[in-house]
Structure formats: C-alpha cells, structure tokens
Design a protein around this motif. Structure first.
Motif, short mmCIF file in Angstrom:
data_model
loop_
_atom_site.label_atom_id
_atom_site.label_comp_id
_atom_site.label_asym_id
_atom_site.label_seq_id
_atom_site.Cartn_x
_atom_site.Cartn_y
_atom_site.Cartn_z
N THR A 268 0.83 -1.21 0.00
CA THR A 268 0.00 0.00 0.00
C THR A 268 0.86 1.26 0.00
O THR A 268 0.37 2.34 0.31
N LYS A 269 2.14 1.14 -0.36
CA LYS A 269 3.04 2.29 -0.28
C LYS A 269 2.60 3.41 -1.22
O LYS A 269 2.53 4.57 -0.82
N ASN A 270 2.37 3.10 -2.48
CA ASN A 270 2.00 4.11 -3.46
C ASN A 270 0.56 3.96 -3.96
O ASN A 270 -0.05 4.92 -4.42
N SER A 271 0.06 2.76 -3.88
CA SER A 271 -1.30 2.49 -4.31
C SER A 271 -1.73 1.17 -3.69
O SER A 271 -1.01 0.61 -2.85
N LEU A 272 -2.88 0.67 -4.11
CA LEU A 272 -3.37 -0.60 -3.61
C LEU A 272 -2.92 -1.71 -4.56
O LEU A 272 -3.32 -1.74 -5.72
N GLN A 273 -2.07 -2.62 -4.06
CA GLN A 273 -1.57 -3.72 -4.87
C GLN A 273 -2.08 -5.04 -4.30
O GLN A 273 -1.98 -5.28 -3.09
N ILE A 274 -2.63 -5.86 -5.18
CA ILE A 274 -3.29 -7.11 -4.76
C ILE A 274 -2.59 -8.31 -5.37
O ILE A 274 -2.30 -8.33 -6.58
N ALA A 275 -2.34 -9.31 -4.55
CA ALA A 275 -1.75 -10.56 -5.03
C ALA A 275 -2.81 -11.38 -5.76
O ALA A 275 -3.91 -11.59 -5.23
#
Length: 314
Positions: A268-275
C-alpha cells in the motif's frame, strides 16, 4: 440527386444501438414504416419512443408480450417488406417473424457463430480476443442462429473496454445496416447458414444478480485486468473489503512472483496492490461502496488498508 427508397422497413430495437441506427437510416432516407420500442414496462421505453417521435416515425407498442393480438395486427397492417432488429431483449415469436414479406434481419456485435448471447462485448475482452466482428443475419426463433448475410471483422484494441467496444460497434452496425438496406432496395440478400451445433464461445449476460461479476483472485493478474476492462463502465468488476463492495474500474499488471494467498493486499506504499493467482494487480481507480470514487492511491489514504488483509471474491 438523393436516392428514393420504396421498400417498407419495420424497425425494432432498444437504446443505444437502435438509436444510432435509426438516426442513420432516417438521414439516408430509408422508408421506415413503423418503430417497435421495448415493452411499456421497460426503463428504456420512453427514450426509444421519444427518439421515434422526434424523427416523425410511427410507433407500434406492446405492453408485455410480443404475442399480443392488437400489436400483431398493427404490424400486419403495415405490410412491411422487411423487419430490422438492432438490439432487443426479447425473442421474436414465430407469429411476428411471419408478418413481413422477406422476414427479419438482426445486427449482432460478434463474429457469429461465436459469442451468441446478450453480452458479446465483455466476453470478447475477457477471453483476450485479438479480433471481433459485427454480423448481419436473418432471424429465426432462436437467438443469433439465423443465416448470415454479411460480416465485418476488426481488431480489438489492447486497452479495449466494454464501453469502447460498445460504442465502436454501434457506429459500425449503423453503417452496415444502411449499406445492407441500400443493397436490398434492388437485390436479394445472400444467405450463409450458420453451424448450429459445435463448441462455440458463448456470451451470457453478466450482472450482480447472476453473481458473475465478482473478481476471482485465483486467476492471473492479466486475466483479472481483462475482466475489469470487460465490465467497465456499464457493469463493474466487484470485490469487497471489510463488508463494503469495492468496484474496480481500472488496474495495471505488475509482473512479480509472490507466495501470498490470492486476494491478499500485497502493498500500500503508493497504491493498492493485490496478489493474484499469478503476479500482482495495482489498482488505478475504484468505487468504494456508496462512499466515493477515487484513485487507488486516494483509496489507500482515506481507508488505510493494511498489508496482509484479504479482499473477498463475493
């Protein structure tokens, strides 16, 4: 000198394809003797009726069923040469199909016999097709199975969405229909029978009620990104976070290996990243329940999701 058309055309359709086609045909002088809008109980009825009225065309309405005797009698009285269908959500009964001299023709936005059904736009993208088509075909008592008159093939763009494909094909269909009716004024249409049995790709409706618009995070990021584009903007690919629906409008694939369970928040550092089942999906645009629409980054800033939390598939 402007061409005069004498063949009497019955037009059946519903927005938006029907409106685009109707405007084109009227502008070109096609002799439309009647317009059948969606049923009186349909939400798009008024829009279609208003369009036909503004174009000075006769409107023939039914209440609930296309088998209503009064409706069928009015169609018979038109003595139309040909019926034209441009997007419709009801199957035309045999009694109606027999009320024009040369039957009915239909526009379908796919490469028939593949993608018969209510939503070819989405399924073409979901399946990663590089090419699609629009098809003009005769109608029978089943959906999208009649003899093919003509077919125009085109490339599917790399970033195609349901919306871009929908509007592109509407314009193509209007041009195809006018060219066909111009030809029909002095010729008989060619007919190429479709194969009615085989392993064809289908295009069923996608909706919240059917439960088939939820993201399956076990799929690869590439497949999910296509699914998101395939439902944007009219339907929306859905997941959920902390009991609220999360509609994903757009996303990007990040090629990165991981060992997390599908649907887990990766970063969640720069955006929402999902595995995902394979690789990572970075969320670009979301709608969070009834609260707001935002970028993935703004969603992170406002809701503060945590790494390791899991999004639900339904």
């Amino acid at each position: 000198m402007e061409k005069t058309y004498t063949k009497k055309i019955l037009f059946i359709g519903m927005p938006d394809m029907a409106i685009i086609c109707l405007h084109k045909l009227v502008a070109k002088g096609i002799n439309i003797v009647g317009v059948v809008p969606p049923g009186a109980d349909e939400p798009t009825n008024k829009l279609m009726v208003d369009t036909a009225q503004n174009l000075g065309l006769e409107i023939i309405q039914y209440n609930i069923s296309l088998n209503e005797k009064g409706f069928l009698q009015r169609i018979k009285n038109l003595d139309a040469d040909l019926g034209v269908v441009a997007s419709f959500n009801k199957k035309l009964p045999k009694e109606l199909l027999q009320l024009t001299k040369d039957g009915f023709i239909n526009l379908h936005p796919s490469k028939l016999p593949d993608y018969r059904g209510a939503n070819p736009y989405s399924h073409v993208i979901i399946n990663g097709e590089e090419e699609s088509a629009i098809t003009l075909h005769y109608m029978d008592e089943n959906f999208d199975t009649g003899d093919i008159i003509s077919q125009y093939r085109f490339d599917v763009d790399l970033n195609e969405t349901m919306g871009t494909l929908f509007y592109r094909t509407n314009d193509m269909c209007a041009s195809m229909l006018y060219e066909a009716l111009d030809y029909y004024e002095t010729h008989t249409f060619p007919r190429k029978p479709q194969a009615t049995e085989g392993d064809f790709k289908l295009a069923p409706a996608l909706s919240f009620q059917k439960g088939n618009i939820f993201i399956d995070w076990s799929k690869s990021a590439e497949e999910i990104e296509r699914f998101i584009r395939a439902l944007n903007p009219f339907i929306g690919a859905m997941t959920s976070y902390k009991g609220n629906f999360l509609r994903i409008n757009s996303a990007y694939v990040i090629e990165k290996k991981h060992n997390l369970a599908p649907g887990t928040i990766y970063d969640t550092k720069n955006s929402l990243q999902i595995a995902c089942g394979e690789d990572i999906l970075e969320i670009d645009s979301v709608q969070y329940g009834a609260f707001f629409i935002s970028s993935g980054r703004e969603f992170v800033n406002r809701i503060n999701p945590k790494k390791g939390e899991i999004l639900q598939s339904e």
